[in-house]
Design an enzyme around this catalytic site. Structure first.
Site, PDB file in Angstrom:
ATOM      1  N   LYS A  13       0.835  -1.211   0.000  1.00 45.17           N
ATOM      2  CA  LYS A  13       0.000   0.000   0.000  1.00 45.17           C
ATOM      3  C   LYS A  13       0.869   1.261   0.000  1.00 45.17           C
ATOM      4  O   LYS A  13       0.671   2.150  -0.821  1.00 45.17           O
ATOM      5  CB  LYS A  13      -0.934   0.039   1.232  1.00 45.17           C
ATOM      6  CG  LYS A  13      -1.909  -1.113   1.327  1.00 45.17           C
ATOM      7  CD  LYS A  13      -2.825  -0.970   2.535  1.00 45.17           C
ATOM      8  CE  LYS A  13      -2.139  -1.016   3.877  1.00 45.17           C
ATOM      9  NZ  LYS A  13      -1.481  -2.302   4.189  1.00 45.17           N
ATOM     10  N   ARG A  88     -10.341   1.262   7.930  1.00 40.83           N
ATOM     11  CA  ARG A  88     -10.009  -0.136   8.259  1.00 40.83           C
ATOM     12  C   ARG A  88     -11.075  -0.813   9.094  1.00 40.83           C
ATOM     13  O   ARG A  88     -10.939  -1.994   9.424  1.00 40.83           O
ATOM     14  CB  ARG A  88      -8.707  -0.202   9.059  1.00 40.83           C
ATOM     15  CG  ARG A  88      -7.502   0.216   8.289  1.00 40.83           C
ATOM     16  CD  ARG A  88      -6.233  -0.146   9.008  1.00 40.83           C
ATOM     17  NE  ARG A  88      -5.173   0.658   8.465  1.00 40.83           N
ATOM     18  CZ  ARG A  88      -3.924   0.257   8.287  1.00 40.83           C
ATOM     19  NH1 ARG A  88      -3.566  -0.945   8.646  1.00 40.83           N
ATOM     20  NH2 ARG A  88      -3.038   1.060   7.769  1.00 40.83           N
ATOM     21  N   ARG A 127      11.818  -6.470   5.463  1.00 38.43           N
ATOM     22  CA  ARG A 127      11.840  -5.058   5.871  1.00 38.43           C
ATOM     23  C   ARG A 127      12.315  -4.903   7.319  1.00 38.43           C
ATOM     24  O   ARG A 127      13.000  -3.933   7.639  1.00 38.43           O
ATOM     25  CB  ARG A 127      10.444  -4.443   5.730  1.00 38.43           C
ATOM     26  CG  ARG A 127      10.434  -2.952   6.060  1.00 38.43           C
ATOM     27  CD  ARG A 127       9.111  -2.300   5.809  1.00 38.43           C
ATOM     28  NE  ARG A 127       8.091  -2.784   6.723  1.00 38.43           N
ATOM     29  CZ  ARG A 127       6.809  -2.476   6.637  1.00 38.43           C
ATOM     30  NH1 ARG A 127       6.385  -1.704   5.650  1.00 38.43           N
ATOM     31  NH2 ARG A 127       5.943  -2.943   7.500  1.00 38.43           N
ATOM     32  N   ARG A 144      -1.054  -8.403  13.223  1.00 40.74           N
ATOM     33  CA  ARG A 144      -1.540  -7.410  12.243  1.00 40.74           C
ATOM     34  C   ARG A 144      -2.333  -8.102  11.138  1.00 40.74           C
ATOM     35  O   ARG A 144      -3.352  -7.583  10.667  1.00 40.74           O
ATOM     36  CB  ARG A 144      -0.355  -6.634  11.656  1.00 40.74           C
ATOM     37  CG  ARG A 144       0.174  -5.552  12.602  1.00 40.74           C
ATOM     38  CD  ARG A 144       1.601  -5.146  12.305  1.00 40.74           C
ATOM     39  NE  ARG A 144       1.790  -4.596  10.985  1.00 40.74           N
ATOM     40  CZ  ARG A 144       2.963  -4.605  10.330  1.00 40.74           C
ATOM     41  NH1 ARG A 144       4.032  -5.154  10.889  1.00 40.74           N
ATOM     42  NH2 ARG A 144       3.058  -4.075   9.140  1.00 40.74           N
TER      43      ARG A 144
HETATM   44  P1  AP5 Z   1       4.642  -1.500   1.970  1.00 44.89           P
HETATM   45  O1  AP5 Z   1       4.494  -0.684   0.749  1.00 44.89           O
HETATM   46  O2  AP5 Z   1       5.124  -0.851   3.221  1.00 44.89           O
HETATM   47  O3  AP5 Z   1       3.275  -2.283   2.262  1.00 44.89           O
HETATM   48  P2  AP5 Z   1       2.064  -1.854   3.152  1.00 44.89           P
HETATM   49  O4  AP5 Z   1       0.884  -2.574   2.615  1.00 44.89           O
HETATM   50  O5  AP5 Z   1       1.988  -0.359   3.259  1.00 44.89           O
HETATM   51  O6  AP5 Z   1       2.530  -2.532   4.507  1.00 44.89           O
HETATM   52  P3  AP5 Z   1       2.548  -1.965   5.974  1.00 44.89           P
HETATM   53  O7  AP5 Z   1       3.278  -2.994   6.757  1.00 44.89           O
HETATM   54  O8  AP5 Z   1       3.073  -0.577   6.049  1.00 44.89           O
HETATM   55  O9  AP5 Z   1       1.014  -1.999   6.260  1.00 44.89           O
HETATM   56  P4  AP5 Z   1       0.235  -1.908   7.580  1.00 44.89           P
HETATM   57  O10 AP5 Z   1      -1.169  -1.772   7.173  1.00 44.89           O
HETATM   58  O11 AP5 Z   1       0.545  -3.015   8.522  1.00 44.89           O
HETATM   59  O12 AP5 Z   1       0.888  -0.625   8.271  1.00 44.89           O
HETATM   60  P5  AP5 Z   1       0.468   0.910   8.343  1.00 44.89           P
HETATM   61  O13 AP5 Z   1       1.722   1.665   8.343  1.00 44.89           O
HETATM   62  O14 AP5 Z   1      -0.539   1.262   7.347  1.00 44.89           O
HETATM   63  O15 AP5 Z   1       5.572  -2.756   1.592  1.00 44.89           O
HETATM   64  C1  AP5 Z   1       5.988  -3.669   2.580  1.00 44.89           C
HETATM   65  C2  AP5 Z   1       7.419  -4.131   2.215  1.00 44.89           C
HETATM   66  O16 AP5 Z   1       7.378  -4.827   0.967  1.00 44.89           O
HETATM   67  C3  AP5 Z   1       8.392  -2.956   2.000  1.00 44.89           C
HETATM   68  O17 AP5 Z   1       9.656  -3.323   2.480  1.00 44.89           O
HETATM   69  C4  AP5 Z   1       8.403  -2.766   0.478  1.00 44.89           C
HETATM   70  O18 AP5 Z   1       9.622  -2.245   0.026  1.00 44.89           O
HETATM   71  C5  AP5 Z   1       8.188  -4.194  -0.014  1.00 44.89           C
HETATM   72  N1  AP5 Z   1       7.464  -4.257  -1.276  1.00 44.89           N
HETATM   73  C6  AP5 Z   1       6.426  -3.464  -1.692  1.00 44.89           C
HETATM   74  N2  AP5 Z   1       5.996  -3.843  -2.909  1.00 44.89           N
HETATM   75  C7  AP5 Z   1       6.766  -4.906  -3.281  1.00 44.89           C
HETATM   76  C8  AP5 Z   1       6.799  -5.733  -4.435  1.00 44.89           C
HETATM   77  N3  AP5 Z   1       5.953  -5.556  -5.474  1.00 44.89           N
HETATM   78  N4  AP5 Z   1       7.704  -6.744  -4.482  1.00 44.89           N
HETATM   79  C9  AP5 Z   1       8.574  -6.958  -3.428  1.00 44.89           C
HETATM   80  N5  AP5 Z   1       8.594  -6.182  -2.312  1.00 44.89           N
HETATM   81  C10 AP5 Z   1       7.698  -5.171  -2.238  1.00 44.89           C
HETATM   82  O19 AP5 Z   1      -0.191   0.960   9.789  1.00 44.89           O
HETATM   83  C11 AP5 Z   1       0.595   0.719  10.933  1.00 44.89           C
HETATM   84  C12 AP5 Z   1      -0.270   0.743  12.169  1.00 44.89           C
HETATM   85  O20 AP5 Z   1      -0.852   2.045  12.331  1.00 44.89           O
HETATM   86  C13 AP5 Z   1      -1.449  -0.218  12.212  1.00 44.89           C
HETATM   87  O21 AP5 Z   1      -1.075  -1.522  12.610  1.00 44.89           O
HETATM   88  C14 AP5 Z   1      -2.329   0.476  13.270  1.00 44.89           C
HETATM   89  O22 AP5 Z   1      -1.846   0.263  14.559  1.00 44.89           O
HETATM   90  C15 AP5 Z   1      -2.141   1.940  12.899  1.00 44.89           C
HETATM   91  N6  AP5 Z   1      -3.137   2.377  11.914  1.00 44.89           N
HETATM   92  C16 AP5 Z   1      -2.903   2.785  10.649  1.00 44.89           C
HETATM   93  N7  AP5 Z   1      -4.051   3.096  10.030  1.00 44.89           N
HETATM   94  C17 AP5 Z   1      -5.041   2.878  10.928  1.00 44.89           C
HETATM   95  C18 AP5 Z   1      -6.455   2.998  10.877  1.00 44.89           C
HETATM   96  N8  AP5 Z   1      -7.090   3.409   9.772  1.00 44.89           N
HETATM   97  N9  AP5 Z   1      -7.162   2.685  11.982  1.00 44.89           N
HETATM   98  C19 AP5 Z   1      -6.544   2.289  13.120  1.00 44.89           C
HETATM   99  N10 AP5 Z   1      -5.210   2.128  13.230  1.00 44.89           N
HETATM  100  C20 AP5 Z   1      -4.469   2.426  12.147  1.00 44.89           C
END
Ligand code: AP5
Length: 190
Positions: A13, A88, A127, A144
């Site tokens: 994402k 979410r 990562r 998660r």
């Molecule tokens: P990345 O692009 O970071 O993927 P992502 O889907 O954004 O993964 P996240 O781990 O950041 O998602 P998340 O939902 O757990 O965390 P968020 O920060 O939103 O890619 C992941 C890895 O893969 C990277 O190393 C990248 O380089 C690699 N990659 C990407 N594409 C690739 C490809 N095609 N091939 C190979 N490698 C690739 O949220 C964190 C926390 O914040 C949540 O757990 C929660 O506590 C809080 N939070 C956030 N939003 C909310 C909400 N709406 N409500 C409540 N709590 C929330």
């Protein structure tokens, strides 16, 4: 254009939202990034969010909704936005509906990135080695993923029923996935 990007942890994402928002000239809004910025600057919001994030749980809806409402009202969102990681929960869907109504806007597409579970885990483990994100430990990654299944996957049906959902294969190279997303939102240049 007003877009939502959904998908489990590690689906890409953040990676894709940054590129696609640039290509479409819309503002990228990542709730995860906003929380992390607040955690690292030690703001009251960051202090409130940190314990949930470190446990792999969602930050409570009232906190998250208020933050997003404020952010979407800022001037840089008026020309369009791409929401990465919001909504979410079903409560967040209702809140977003309400915010959009008050801004006289509507969603154009909800894009779901699909990636095999094994690949998701591999990406996050990889990562963890170089980013040091505090929620990239094995136990928290598992939590998660479960939280996504329990609380966020039901949203896919909601947006499918509204005719807004497009599912995009998130496997493969980053630029291939970008091209699929641009294609799915029916824009040329993918
Ligand atoms: P990345 O692009 O970071 O993927 P992502 O889907 O954004 O993964 P996240 O781990 O950041 O998602 P998340 O939902 O757990 O965390 P968020 O920060 O939103 O890619 C992941 C890895 O893969 C990277 O190393 C990248 O380089 C690699 N990659 C990407 N594409 C690739 C490809 N095609 N091939 C190979 N490698 C690739 O949220 C964190 C926390 O914040 C949540 O757990 C929660 O506590 C809080 N939070 C956030 N939003 C909310 C909400 N709406 N409500 C409540 N709590 C929330």
């Amino acid at each position: 254009m007003h877009l939502v990007l959904m998908g489990p942890p590690g689906a890409g994402k953040g990676t894709q939202a940054q590129i696609v928002a640039g290509r479409l000239s819309v503002t990228h809004i990542s709730t995860g990034d906003i929380f992390r910025t607040n955690v690292s600057s030690g703001t009251p919001l960051g202090l409130q969010a940190q314990r949930y994030m470190d446990a792999g749980e969602y930050v409570p809806d009232d906190v998250t909704n208020a933050m997003v409402r404020g952010r979407l009202g800022e001037p840089d969102c008026s020309a369009g936005f791409l929401l990465d990681g919001y909504p979410r929960t079903l409560d967040q869907v209702s809140e977003l509906d309400d915010i959009l109504t008050s801004l006289n806007k509507r969603l154009d597409r909800v894009v779901e990135l699909t990636v095999d579970r094994e690949e998701l885990v591999q990406r996050l483990v990889r990562r963890a080695v170089d980013s040091g994100r505090s929620d990239d430990t094995e136990d928290v990654i598992r939590r998660r993923m479960d939280v996504y299944q329990e609380q966020t996957s039901p949203l896919l049906q909601v947006y499918a029923t509204r005719g807004l959902l497009v599912s995009v294969d998130g496997m493969g190279a980053v630029d291939q996935v970008t091209a699929r997303i641009l294609d799915a939102v029916e824009l040329p240049g993918g």
